[in-house]
Design a protein around this motif. Sequence first.
Motif, PDB file in Angstrom:
ATOM      1  N   SER A 137       0.768  -1.264   0.091  1.00 57.02           N
ATOM      2  CA  SER A 137      -0.003  -0.040  -0.006  1.00 57.02           C
ATOM      3  C   SER A 137       0.847   1.238  -0.022  1.00 57.02           C
ATOM      4  O   SER A 137       2.051   1.109  -0.026  1.00 57.02           O
ATOM      5  CB  SER A 137      -1.027  -0.074   1.053  1.00 57.02           C
ATOM      6  N   SER A 138       0.238   2.185   0.285  1.00 57.02           N
ATOM      7  CA  SER A 138       0.764   3.826  -0.091  1.00 57.02           C
ATOM      8  C   SER A 138       2.660   3.967   0.450  1.00 57.02           C
ATOM      9  O   SER A 138       2.787   3.559   1.526  1.00 57.02           O
ATOM     10  CB  SER A 138       0.010   4.810   0.837  1.00 57.02           C
ATOM     11  N   MET A 139       3.241   4.182  -0.699  1.00 55.48           N
ATOM     12  CA  MET A 139       4.564   4.304  -0.393  1.00 55.48           C
ATOM     13  C   MET A 139       5.039   5.120  -1.713  1.00 55.48           C
ATOM     14  O   MET A 139       4.459   5.264  -2.487  1.00 55.48           O
ATOM     15  CB  MET A 139       5.254   3.109  -0.271  1.00 55.48           C
ATOM     16  N   PHE A 140       6.642   5.427  -1.437  1.00 55.01           N
ATOM     17  CA  PHE A 140       7.079   6.092  -2.614  1.00 55.01           C
ATOM     18  C   PHE A 140       7.336   5.070  -3.763  1.00 55.01           C
ATOM     19  O   PHE A 140       7.642   3.962  -3.387  1.00 55.01           O
ATOM     20  CB  PHE A 140       8.384   6.844  -2.324  1.00 55.01           C
ATOM     21  N   ALA A 141       7.296   5.481  -5.124  1.00 56.17           N
ATOM     22  CA  ALA A 141       7.566   4.386  -6.130  1.00 56.17           C
ATOM     23  C   ALA A 141       8.975   4.042  -6.148  1.00 56.17           C
ATOM     24  O   ALA A 141       9.336   2.735  -6.080  1.00 56.17           O
ATOM     25  CB  ALA A 141       7.371   5.251  -7.343  1.00 56.17           C
ATOM     26  N   TRP A 142       9.902   4.611  -5.579  1.00 55.39           N
ATOM     27  CA  TRP A 142      11.152   3.894  -5.463  1.00 55.39           C
ATOM     28  C   TRP A 142      11.345   2.937  -4.504  1.00 55.39           C
ATOM     29  O   TRP A 142      12.160   2.036  -4.607  1.00 55.39           O
ATOM     30  CB  TRP A 142      12.333   5.192  -5.006  1.00 55.39           C
ATOM     31  N   GLN A 143      10.457   2.992  -3.387  1.00 56.16           N
ATOM     32  CA  GLN A 143      10.362   1.999  -2.472  1.00 56.16           C
ATOM     33  C   GLN A 143       9.749   0.558  -2.928  1.00 56.16           C
ATOM     34  O   GLN A 143      10.499  -0.533  -2.670  1.00 56.16           O
ATOM     35  CB  GLN A 143       9.769   2.554  -1.204  1.00 56.16           C
ATOM     36  N   LEU A 144       8.849   0.882  -3.954  1.00 56.20           N
ATOM     37  CA  LEU A 144       8.360  -0.152  -4.389  1.00 56.20           C
ATOM     38  C   LEU A 144       9.084  -0.980  -5.176  1.00 56.20           C
ATOM     39  O   LEU A 144       9.414  -2.285  -5.266  1.00 56.20           O
ATOM     40  CB  LEU A 144       6.802  -0.041  -5.157  1.00 56.20           C
ATOM     41  N   ALA A 145      10.003  -0.067  -6.120  1.00 57.12           N
ATOM     42  CA  ALA A 145      10.692  -0.652  -7.163  1.00 57.12           C
ATOM     43  C   ALA A 145      11.962  -1.448  -6.420  1.00 57.12           C
ATOM     44  O   ALA A 145      12.587  -2.451  -6.666  1.00 57.12           O
ATOM     45  CB  ALA A 145      11.334   0.552  -8.019  1.00 57.12           C
ATOM     46  N   LYS A 146      12.314  -0.839  -5.358  1.00 56.29           N
ATOM     47  CA  LYS A 146      13.309  -1.636  -4.471  1.00 56.29           C
ATOM     48  C   LYS A 146      12.949  -2.724  -4.010  1.00 56.29           C
ATOM     49  O   LYS A 146      13.852  -3.866  -4.247  1.00 56.29           O
ATOM     50  CB  LYS A 146      13.973  -0.568  -3.508  1.00 56.29           C
ATOM     51  N   ALA A 147      11.767  -2.832  -3.590  1.00 59.82           N
ATOM     52  CA  ALA A 147      11.384  -4.099  -2.920  1.00 59.82           C
ATOM     53  C   ALA A 147      10.997  -5.146  -4.076  1.00 59.82           C
ATOM     54  O   ALA A 147      11.396  -6.311  -3.884  1.00 59.82           O
ATOM     55  CB  ALA A 147       9.974  -3.701  -2.176  1.00 59.82           C
ATOM     56  N   VAL A 148      10.451  -4.862  -5.077  1.00 56.45           N
ATOM     57  CA  VAL A 148      10.307  -5.618  -6.345  1.00 56.45           C
ATOM     58  C   VAL A 148      11.717  -6.231  -6.634  1.00 56.45           C
ATOM     59  O   VAL A 148      11.764  -7.295  -6.995  1.00 56.45           O
ATOM     60  CB  VAL A 148       9.551  -4.941  -7.383  1.00 56.45           C
ATOM     61  N   GLY A 149      12.437  -5.306  -6.796  1.00 62.27           N
ATOM     62  CA  GLY A 149      13.930  -5.661  -7.369  1.00 62.27           C
ATOM     63  C   GLY A 149      14.611  -6.864  -6.357  1.00 62.27           C
ATOM     64  O   GLY A 149      15.159  -7.957  -6.696  1.00 62.27           O
ATOM     65  N   ILE A 150      14.728  -6.779  -5.009  1.00 65.84           N
ATOM     66  CA  ILE A 150      14.916  -7.554  -4.061  1.00 65.84           C
ATOM     67  C   ILE A 150      14.118  -8.895  -4.123  1.00 65.84           C
ATOM     68  O   ILE A 150      14.728  -9.991  -4.088  1.00 65.84           O
ATOM     69  CB  ILE A 150      14.992  -6.904  -2.750  1.00 65.84           C
TER      70      ILE A 150
END
Length: 327
Positions: free
Chosen positions: A160-173
């Motif tokens: 849920s709500s977060m910055f796009a860079w955070q979601l991108a970091k999580a998806v990459g991990i």
Amino acid sequence: MDYMKLGRTGLEVSRICLGCMSYTVNGPDAKHGWLFDEEGSKPFYARALDLGINFFDTANAYSAGQSEEVLGRQVIAQVPRDEVVILSKVFNRMRPGPNGAGLSRKAILDQIDGTLRRLGTDHVDVYMIHRWDYATPVEETLEALHDVVKAGKARYLGASSMFAWQLAKAVGIQKANGWAPFVAMQNHLNLLYREEEREMLPFCRDAGIGVIPWSPLARGRLARPWGEASVRSAQDGYTPALYAAEVPEELAIAGRVVELAARRGVKPAQIAMAWLWQKEPVVAPVMGATKPEQLDDAAAALSLSLSSEEVAYLEEPYRPRAVIGFS
């Protein structure tokens, strides 16, 4: 009812998701005065099921778990389990003291069991982190979520709500470790708040992540002429934090929604919902209905198509604003 795959998965969900925060055990005695007790909640669940809505959103922290309990009794116990898609969340505080909140391994593994017990099921279809936990290494969170999926306690994961860079970091991990991925993003998006269009929507579109926006009607501000109040708008303490100032741009947008609705012979809320559905990769706005007939209106709006000129007319007054809705 229309159905759509949730992101790049095979999971089919109704294009309306019923937000279940409003439906609890204590009703007006709970945290928000506009909540419905279980008896008052029954018409909403019954109408949703009659309309073909199969997607239900709740969280462990909604009324301290009571929302999950009512959802379990009113939906999971009433229909075959494989006919509905249940989403719940983890992050917010569930008890005082250490480890009573957050996204540590301990918190996640404890809270998924509590959620399943309250829902009366052995799995949720989507398990979502309610917010980003700055106090826990994201690798710890993502591995614990992967283990929840591998244990069969959740079918898919969301955020849920977060910055796009955070979601991108999580998806990459997740990708680097072969862990279960996020397939859904529940973010703040409506005609009055469009900051998610800058980075989050393009990233989700590229990554194959389905978007299920919360507050699709801006806490009711897009459902009626500006200035008309409802019980929820008068008592919901979160609304002023999201839409405190009556800025000219918001007044203009809301006015155009009402004007276009009159021109098209529909309700303002239907115009606002139709606008959301044409935004890729939006799948299913989360509706927190406070009247059963609002679900009928939303279902009828599925057949409402806006022209490119109408979309441009609605969007034209918008101006950039501060990021809100991450806490």
